[in-house]
Design an enzyme around this catalytic site. Structure first.
Site, PDB file in Angstrom:
ATOM      1  N   ARG A 195       0.832  -1.208   0.000  1.00 11.84           N
ATOM      2  CA  ARG A 195       0.000   0.000   0.000  1.00 11.84           C
ATOM      3  C   ARG A 195       0.867   1.260   0.000  1.00 11.84           C
ATOM      4  NH1 ARG A 195      -2.150   1.315   5.998  1.00 11.84           N
ATOM      5  NH2 ARG A 195      -0.634   0.153   7.203  1.00 11.84           N
TER       6      ARG A 195
ATOM      7  N   SER B 143      -5.277   4.928   5.177  1.00 13.29           N
ATOM      8  CA  SER B 143      -4.974   3.495   5.154  1.00 13.29           C
ATOM      9  C   SER B 143      -4.504   3.018   3.786  1.00 13.29           C
ATOM     10  CB  SER B 143      -6.210   2.695   5.568  1.00 13.29           C
ATOM     11  OG  SER B 143      -6.636   3.098   6.847  1.00 13.29           O
TER      12      SER B 143
ATOM     13  N   GLU C  93     -19.063   3.551  -1.042  1.00 14.06           N
ATOM     14  CA  GLU C  93     -18.224   3.000  -2.103  1.00 14.06           C
ATOM     15  C   GLU C  93     -18.959   2.875  -3.429  1.00 14.06           C
ATOM     16  OE1 GLU C  93     -18.813   1.588   0.874  1.00 14.06           O
ATOM     17  OE2 GLU C  93     -16.944   2.019   1.922  1.00 14.06           O
TER      18      GLU C  93
ATOM     19  N   PHE D  94     -14.240  -3.649   0.892  1.00 10.79           N
ATOM     20  CA  PHE D  94     -15.304  -2.676   0.620  1.00 10.79           C
ATOM     21  C   PHE D  94     -15.474  -2.397  -0.868  1.00 10.79           C
ATOM     22  CE2 PHE D  94     -13.936  -1.035   5.014  1.00 10.79           C
ATOM     23  CZ  PHE D  94     -14.729  -1.974   5.644  1.00 10.79           C
TER      24      PHE D  94
ATOM     25  N   HIS E 299      -5.406  -3.664   2.185  1.00  8.20           N
ATOM     26  CA  HIS E 299      -5.714  -4.523   3.324  1.00  8.20           C
ATOM     27  C   HIS E 299      -6.344  -5.840   2.878  1.00  8.20           C
ATOM     28  CE1 HIS E 299      -4.895  -0.757   5.245  1.00  8.20           C
ATOM     29  NE2 HIS E 299      -5.094  -1.211   6.450  1.00  8.20           N
TER      30      HIS E 299
ATOM     31  N   ASP F 221      -7.924  -7.215  12.584  1.00  7.40           N
ATOM     32  CA  ASP F 221      -9.276  -6.707  12.333  1.00  7.40           C
ATOM     33  C   ASP F 221     -10.301  -7.837  12.217  1.00  7.40           C
ATOM     34  OD1 ASP F 221      -9.009  -4.003  12.485  1.00  7.40           O
ATOM     35  OD2 ASP F 221      -8.559  -3.717  10.367  1.00  7.40           O
TER      36      ASP F 221
ATOM     37  N   ARG G 263      -1.717  -4.639   3.813  1.00  7.49           N
ATOM     38  CA  ARG G 263      -1.532  -3.680   4.888  1.00  7.49           C
ATOM     39  C   ARG G 263      -0.106  -3.682   5.441  1.00  7.49           C
ATOM     40  NH1 ARG G 263      -1.215  -3.752  10.353  1.00  7.49           N
ATOM     41  NH2 ARG G 263      -2.075  -1.964  11.467  1.00  7.49           N
TER      42      ARG G 263
END
Lengths: 318, 271
Positions: free
Chosen positions: A11, A37, A58, A83, A108, A116, A166
């Site tokens: 990322r 993020s 989104e 998402f 991620h 998470d 991530r």
């Protein structure tokens, strides 16, 4: 494997690439409240007038990007991989069907995301986007390759999906070797003739670890960073099929439909060589530290070693 | 002005004939929502819409986003009456290779700015066009045609929120408020209530009109020209199937083509 201090997360490479792309005035960036993020935040800091906050929405973001692309912009829209999946139909019908140059980044991705928990651990994104006609699907393994491949997206026609991770991993490239990367062309990181391990994302590092282990037993592995899942580099696969005669796939993704799925489709319609898959076996993840989770789910260099031995055995017994 | 209104009414009548003929020829399609939306589309294209039929890709043209893409016959009829499509194109509606795809598609039809089909997506697309126009310092305006049933899609309100947040002043919506959706009347399926008030609660300007009164429609379109900030919604109260007696207010004709006998009656009524 958990977040070494050296190296970089893919990322981070995406974020750096956006800055490099900023010279092109057509480039715009869309965020869905996760810029910090996904790392599009760096572009926002430098170019706020070309960065659009779409809020936690989104579906809207994907079609706003489509509208911009239809007006000559080149939008880079990012959020968490999971998402983007909420907006799958928007990506399919609103972006890909009209063939608009929208570049989606889902960060991620995978079990590697860690604590998470399962809701955040997308393990099906590569699979679903791969089914969309003419969509380029990329999953780089480190920050340097993510940066290089993101920059190259400006040169492709049509939409793309890139999954980034991530956490930091050991770099597979350096400033020199990254220049050899090309969308759609698998990168050979190790050469050996006993088995070809085709990996993507964070599992490339594990594939190389596995190759080192196997070398101690006299097993020589080819390791490929197959960063582009679609279009799949079947030319390279054909060569490796002849040279190695058996394959292992390794991905932080479901074994259904991802890199292993893509390999399987190609092999069953072109070659008769064994393939063993390392990936998530039709289950969800859970919360946990990255290393312990990867172990729990079976995404380890040991699993790749075992798969390699199995694949070689199948080759030799056929 | 009176003459112009008469011309627009005549154009709408010819479009209605096209709509029933092409759905009959295809034995498929959505006549009801096409007949309800056509008056506002004719009013728009016949007055303030900026486009050039001889140069359909003109960068600074206004955009028309047919979000209720199943009402494609209305779009094709309009393009036919403007000389962009041929009668033979209309008669090929929904057949293999036809420029008149089942749902409007920007890659298939000259003069179509959006590939529709899934409801709820057009307003977001229009917002993307609007933001781009602002970046390009272009005068182009973006018109989005929404169905009222379509406003049940949450994405419409994501876009309404974002359009206000980004304070676009070049985005305009027409809601074809025909009160019928696929299965039945909206009040049976999922009544949304006061759509204009909902847009206003998101910071939009809105106005309700009789969506079949050409004078009222033209006046409302001109009203939008005087609003210099924020997005605008015109709620056009309409009758599904307008102009063909047996289709009017009849949920059956949301997605059903007229048969031979029905075509004859429809054409007689529209003559």
């Amino acid at each position: 494997m958990s977040a070494p201090s050296i190296g970089g997360a893919s990322r981070d490479g995406y974020g750096k690439a956006l800055l490099r792309l900023s010279d092109d005035p057509r480039v715009v960036v869309l965020e869905a409240d996760l810029g910090k993020s996904t790392k599009s935040c760096h572009f926002r800091e430098e170019f706020p007038e070309r960065t659009f906050s779409m809020g936690i929405a989104e579906q809207n973001m994907m079609l706003v990007a489509a509208g911009m692309a239809s007006s000559g912009k080149v939008p880079f829209a990012s959020t968490f991989a999971i998402f983007t999946e909420r907006a799958f139909e928007q990506v399919r019908n609103g972006i890909a069907r009209p063939g608009l140059n929208v570049h989606i980044c889902g960060s991620h991705g995978g079990i590697h995301t860690g604590t998470d928990g399962s809701s955040a651990q997308s393990i099906e994104d590569l699979s679903i986007y791969r089914t969309i006609p003419k969509m380029t699907v990329i999953h780089p393994c480190d920050d340097l390759s993510a940066e290089e491949l993101t920059v190259q997206l400006l040169g492709i026609s049509g939409p793309s999906y890139m999954r980034t991770a991530r956490n930091k991993v050991r770099r597979m490239y350096d400033d020199q070797s990254k220049l050899g990367l090309k969308i759609g062309v698998g990168s050979i990181l190790e050469e050996g003739s006993d088995v070809a391990i085709i990996a993507c994302g964070v599992m490339v590092e594990q594939a190389r670890n596995a190759a080192s282990t196997l070398a101690n037993d006299g097993i020589e592995c080819t390791v490929v960073d197959m960063h582009t899942i679609k279009p799949l580099d079947t030319e390279l696969l054909a060569i490796l099929s002849e040279r190695c005669g058996c394959f292992v796939s390794a991905e932080d993704h479901s074994v259904i439909g991802g890199l292993g799925g893509a390999l399987s489709e190609w092999i069953t319609t072109s070659k008769t060589v064994p393939l063993e898959m390392v990936g998530v076996r039709d289950r969800f993840g859970e919360s946990g530290g990255t290393s312990e989770l990867m172990e729990e789910v079976g995404l380890t260099s040991e699993a790749i070693c075992q798969a390699a031995r199995n694949s070689i055995n199948r080759k030799n017994s056929s | 002005m009176e003459d112009r209104i008469s011309e627009l009414k005549e154009m709408a009548r010819l479009c209605r004939i096209d709509i029933v003929k092409m759905t009959h020829a295809a034995n498929a399609g959505h006549p009801g929502g096409s007949l309800s939306a056509i008056d506002s589309m004719v009013a728009l294209y016949g007055t303030i819409m900026r486009f050039d039929t001889s140069n359909p890709d003109w960068d600074d043209r206004d955009r028309f986003v047919m979000s209720k893409g199943h009402a494609s016959p209305a779009m094709y009829a309009l393009l036919h009456q403007m000389g962009v499509l041929e009668e033979s194109d209309l008669m090929s509606f929904r057949t293999l290779g036809s420029v008149c795809q089942g749902h409007v598609d920007m890659n298939w039809t000259e003069g179509v700015d959006f590939s529709a089909g899934s409801l709820g997506m057009g307003l977001s697309f229009g917002l993307g066009c609007a933001l781009s126009a602002r970046m390009d310092a272009s005068e182009r305006r973006i018109w989005v045609m929404l169905g009222d049933g379509e406003t049940q899609e949450g994405q419409v309100w994501e876009a309404a929120m974002a359009a206000n947040y980004h304070n676009v002043n070049n985005l305009r919506v027409i809601v074809d408020r025909n009160r019928i959706q696929n299965d039945d009347f909206m009040e049976v399926q999922m009544e949304i209530g006061d759509i204009g008030a909902k847009f206003e609660s998101f910071g939009w300007s809105s106005r309700e009109v009789d969506g079949h009164d050409m004078s009222e429609l033209v006046e409302a379109l001109q009203w939008t020209e005087n609003i210099d900030s924020g997005p605008i919604a015109i709620i056009a109260n309409t009758t599904k199937g307008k102009g063909v007696s047996f289709m009017e207010d009849n949920p059956e004709f949301h997605g059903k083509a007229p048969n031979n006998e029905e075509l004859g009656i429809a054409l007689e009524e529209l003559s």
